[in-house]
Design a protein around this motif. Structure first.
Motif, PDB file in Angstrom:
ATOM      1  N   LEU A   1       0.827  -1.204   0.000  1.00 46.87           N
ATOM      2  CA  LEU A   1       0.000   0.000   0.000  1.00 46.87           C
ATOM      3  C   LEU A   1       0.861   1.255   0.000  1.00 46.87           C
ATOM      4  N   ILE A   2       2.031   1.186   0.642  1.00 44.71           N
ATOM      5  CA  ILE A   2       3.008   2.279   0.596  1.00 44.71           C
ATOM      6  C   ILE A   2       4.173   1.758  -0.227  1.00 44.71           C
ATOM      7  N   ALA A   3       4.111   1.981  -1.540  1.00 45.59           N
ATOM      8  CA  ALA A   3       5.104   1.452  -2.477  1.00 45.59           C
ATOM      9  C   ALA A   3       6.200   2.485  -2.707  1.00 45.59           C
ATOM     10  N   ILE A   4       7.446   2.060  -2.496  1.00 41.76           N
ATOM     11  CA  ILE A   4       8.597   2.945  -2.653  1.00 41.76           C
ATOM     12  C   ILE A   4       9.624   2.234  -3.520  1.00 41.76           C
ATOM     13  N   GLN A   5      10.076   2.901  -4.567  1.00 43.32           N
ATOM     14  CA  GLN A   5      11.039   2.300  -5.477  1.00 43.32           C
ATOM     15  C   GLN A   5      12.452   2.419  -4.897  1.00 43.32           C
ATOM     16  N   ASP A   6      12.803   1.437  -4.079  1.00 46.92           N
ATOM     17  CA  ASP A   6      14.134   1.352  -3.491  1.00 46.92           C
ATOM     18  C   ASP A   6      14.636  -0.072  -3.688  1.00 46.92           C
ATOM     19  N   ILE A   7      15.822  -0.219  -4.294  1.00 49.46           N
ATOM     20  CA  ILE A   7      16.301  -1.551  -4.663  1.00 49.46           C
ATOM     21  C   ILE A   7      16.583  -2.422  -3.436  1.00 49.46           C
ATOM     22  N   ARG A   8      16.763  -1.812  -2.269  1.00 49.44           N
ATOM     23  CA  ARG A   8      17.040  -2.587  -1.061  1.00 49.44           C
ATOM     24  C   ARG A   8      15.757  -2.975  -0.322  1.00 49.44           C
ATOM     25  N   LEU A   9      14.627  -2.490  -0.813  1.00 43.78           N
ATOM     26  CA  LEU A   9      13.336  -2.904  -0.254  1.00 43.78           C
ATOM     27  C   LEU A   9      12.887  -4.203  -0.909  1.00 43.78           C
ATOM     28  N   SER A  10      12.338  -5.107  -0.122  1.00 34.66           N
ATOM     29  CA  SER A  10      11.717  -6.293  -0.692  1.00 34.66           C
ATOM     30  C   SER A  10      10.361  -5.910  -1.280  1.00 34.66           C
ATOM     31  N   ARG A  11       9.799  -6.785  -2.082  1.00 33.54           N
ATOM     32  CA  ARG A  11       8.504  -6.468  -2.694  1.00 33.54           C
ATOM     33  C   ARG A  11       7.454  -6.195  -1.617  1.00 33.54           C
TER      34      ARG A  11
ATOM     35  N   GLY B   1      -0.952  -0.544  20.337  1.00 35.84           N
ATOM     36  CA  GLY B   1      -0.586   0.623  19.544  1.00 35.84           C
ATOM     37  C   GLY B   1      -0.115   0.210  18.165  1.00 35.84           C
ATOM     38  N   PHE B   2       0.767   0.997  17.577  1.00 34.34           N
ATOM     39  CA  PHE B   2       1.288   0.723  16.238  1.00 34.34           C
ATOM     40  C   PHE B   2       2.515  -0.179  16.350  1.00 34.34           C
ATOM     41  N   CYS B   3       2.513  -1.246  15.555  1.00 30.96           N
ATOM     42  CA  CYS B   3       3.609  -2.217  15.585  1.00 30.96           C
ATOM     43  C   CYS B   3       4.249  -2.315  14.199  1.00 30.96           C
ATOM     44  N   LEU B   4       5.558  -2.483  14.183  1.00 29.50           N
ATOM     45  CA  LEU B   4       6.282  -2.742  12.937  1.00 29.50           C
ATOM     46  C   LEU B   4       6.554  -4.234  12.849  1.00 29.50           C
ATOM     47  N   VAL B   5       6.171  -4.847  11.729  1.00 30.86           N
ATOM     48  CA  VAL B   5       6.351  -6.288  11.534  1.00 30.86           C
ATOM     49  C   VAL B   5       7.161  -6.506  10.258  1.00 30.86           C
ATOM     50  N   ASP B   6       8.313  -7.151  10.388  1.00 29.93           N
ATOM     51  CA  ASP B   6       9.109  -7.487   9.205  1.00 29.93           C
ATOM     52  C   ASP B   6       8.486  -8.697   8.518  1.00 29.93           C
ATOM     53  N   LEU B   7       8.339  -8.634   7.206  1.00 26.86           N
ATOM     54  CA  LEU B   7       7.665  -9.688   6.445  1.00 26.86           C
ATOM     55  C   LEU B   7       8.656 -10.601   5.745  1.00 26.86           C
ATOM     56  N   GLY B   8       9.750 -10.933   6.439  1.00 29.08           N
ATOM     57  CA  GLY B   8      10.761 -11.811   5.859  1.00 29.08           C
ATOM     58  C   GLY B   8      11.593 -11.119   4.797  1.00 29.08           C
ATOM     59  N   SER B   9      11.859  -9.839   4.971  1.00 29.21           N
ATOM     60  CA  SER B   9      12.597  -9.059   3.978  1.00 29.21           C
ATOM     61  C   SER B   9      14.042  -9.531   3.868  1.00 29.21           C
ATOM     62  N   SER B  10      14.653  -9.262   2.726  1.00 27.84           N
ATOM     63  CA  SER B  10      16.041  -9.669   2.494  1.00 27.84           C
ATOM     64  C   SER B  10      17.027  -8.832   3.310  1.00 27.84           C
ATOM     65  N   ASN B  11      16.744  -7.532   3.454  1.00 25.03           N
ATOM     66  CA  ASN B  11      17.690  -6.637   4.115  1.00 25.03           C
ATOM     67  C   ASN B  11      17.271  -6.215   5.514  1.00 25.03           C
ATOM     68  N   GLY B  12      16.180  -6.752   6.000  1.00 19.62           N
ATOM     69  CA  GLY B  12      15.815  -6.546   7.383  1.00 19.62           C
ATOM     70  C   GLY B  12      15.130  -5.229   7.681  1.00 19.62           C
ATOM     71  N   SER B  13      14.572  -5.167   8.873  1.00 14.68           N
ATOM     72  CA  SER B  13      13.920  -3.954   9.375  1.00 14.68           C
ATOM     73  C   SER B  13      14.600  -3.562  10.681  1.00 14.68           C
ATOM     74  N   TYR B  14      14.807  -2.255  10.867  1.00 15.07           N
ATOM     75  CA  TYR B  14      15.566  -1.770  12.013  1.00 15.07           C
ATOM     76  C   TYR B  14      14.796  -0.658  12.721  1.00 15.07           C
ATOM     77  N   VAL B  15      14.832  -0.697  14.034  1.00 14.57           N
ATOM     78  CA  VAL B  15      14.262   0.360  14.863  1.00 14.57           C
ATOM     79  C   VAL B  15      15.359   0.849  15.802  1.00 14.57           C
ATOM     80  N   ASN B  16      15.702   2.118  15.670  1.00 12.89           N
ATOM     81  CA  ASN B  16      16.785   2.718  16.464  1.00 12.89           C
ATOM     82  C   ASN B  16      18.082   1.927  16.316  1.00 12.89           C
ATOM     83  N   GLY B  17      18.338   1.471  15.087  1.00 11.55           N
ATOM     84  CA  GLY B  17      19.579   0.772  14.781  1.00 11.55           C
ATOM     85  C   GLY B  17      19.587  -0.702  15.110  1.00 11.55           C
ATOM     86  N   GLU B  18      18.538  -1.227  15.729  1.00 16.86           N
ATOM     87  CA  GLU B  18      18.480  -2.626  16.113  1.00 16.86           C
ATOM     88  C   GLU B  18      17.569  -3.400  15.161  1.00 16.86           C
TER      89      GLU B  18
END
Length: 226
Positions: A103-113, A125-142
């Protein structure tokens, strides 16, 4: 030194003297550059103006989770650099490279589909969930697989980095007094009149100006001239 107050006063005076000397040195360097290398100074000023104009066009990417009453949505400028309010029936916003799935599509080669999702969970509240991405998801560097987002969190998905803000409530403020409204109107009218007056005055050609240009890179020298 007879007492502590005199020691403090002496230290403050000494620090002010050193600061003034430093400003004098910077100002002298500026004058020498102006007198002997006018072309170089013009190039520096042109470069500074170019950088300032470029930075003025840069918007800081952000996502804001908004919870007002029973309404939940995201405010973000990740799409085309324009702030938009995004609602979603399942209160889940997919972020990724492929517009068919994200729904929020961004053309970045390091983003997974389908890289990650921000979803609202009642009671959490609001939660960030990584969907098995190749390059990972980070919050405050972690690196995270799932994390509850807090106000001010720094999020990075691939090469896309943004700040997350959280709005939990809305307030209705008091009306302005008649006196304050009148004062505001007077300022607006006075500013408009001043702008019209300035537009009516033809500026002097560059050849008729003789003032030394201001170099913003040396803001410390401006205090010396005051």
């Amino acid at each position: 030194m007879r007492n502590w107050d005199e020691l403090i006063a002496y230290s403050a005076t000494s620090a002010e003297s050193e600061d003034l000397q430093e400003r004098l040195r910077l100002y002298n360097v500026f004058l020498k550059l102006y007198e002997h290398h006018r072309g170089l100074l013009d190039e520096i000023l042109d470069l500074e103006n170019s950088v300032s104009q470029t930075l003025a066009k840069v918007s800081l990417p952000y996502v804001q989770g908004v919870m007002v009453g029973r309404q939940v949505y995201l405010l973000t400028n990740l799409l085309q650099g324009e702030t938009q309010a995004l609602t979603q029936p399942q209160q889940t916003w997919i972020i990724g490279r492929d517009p068919r799935w994200s729904l929020i599509a961004i053309q970045d080669i390091r983003l997974s589909r389908c890289h990650a999702a921000i979803r609202y969970v009642e009671g959490q509240g609001f939660c960030l969930v990584d969907l098995g991405s190749s390059n990972g998801s980070y919050v405050n560097g972690e690196p995270v697989r799932q994390a509850v987002l807090k106000d001010g969190d720094q999020v990075r998905l691939g090469s896309v980095a943004f700040t997350f803000f959280l709005c939990r409530s809305a307030r209705s403020l008091n009306s302005l007094s008649d006196e304050m409204v009148e004062r505001l109107n007077q300022v607006v009218i006075a500013t408009a009149s001043q702008n019209l007056s300035e537009q009516a005055i033809d500026p002097l050609p560059p050849s008729e100006t003789s003032e030394i240009p201001t170099l913003k890179l040396y803001d410390a020298t401006s205090g010396f001239m005051c």
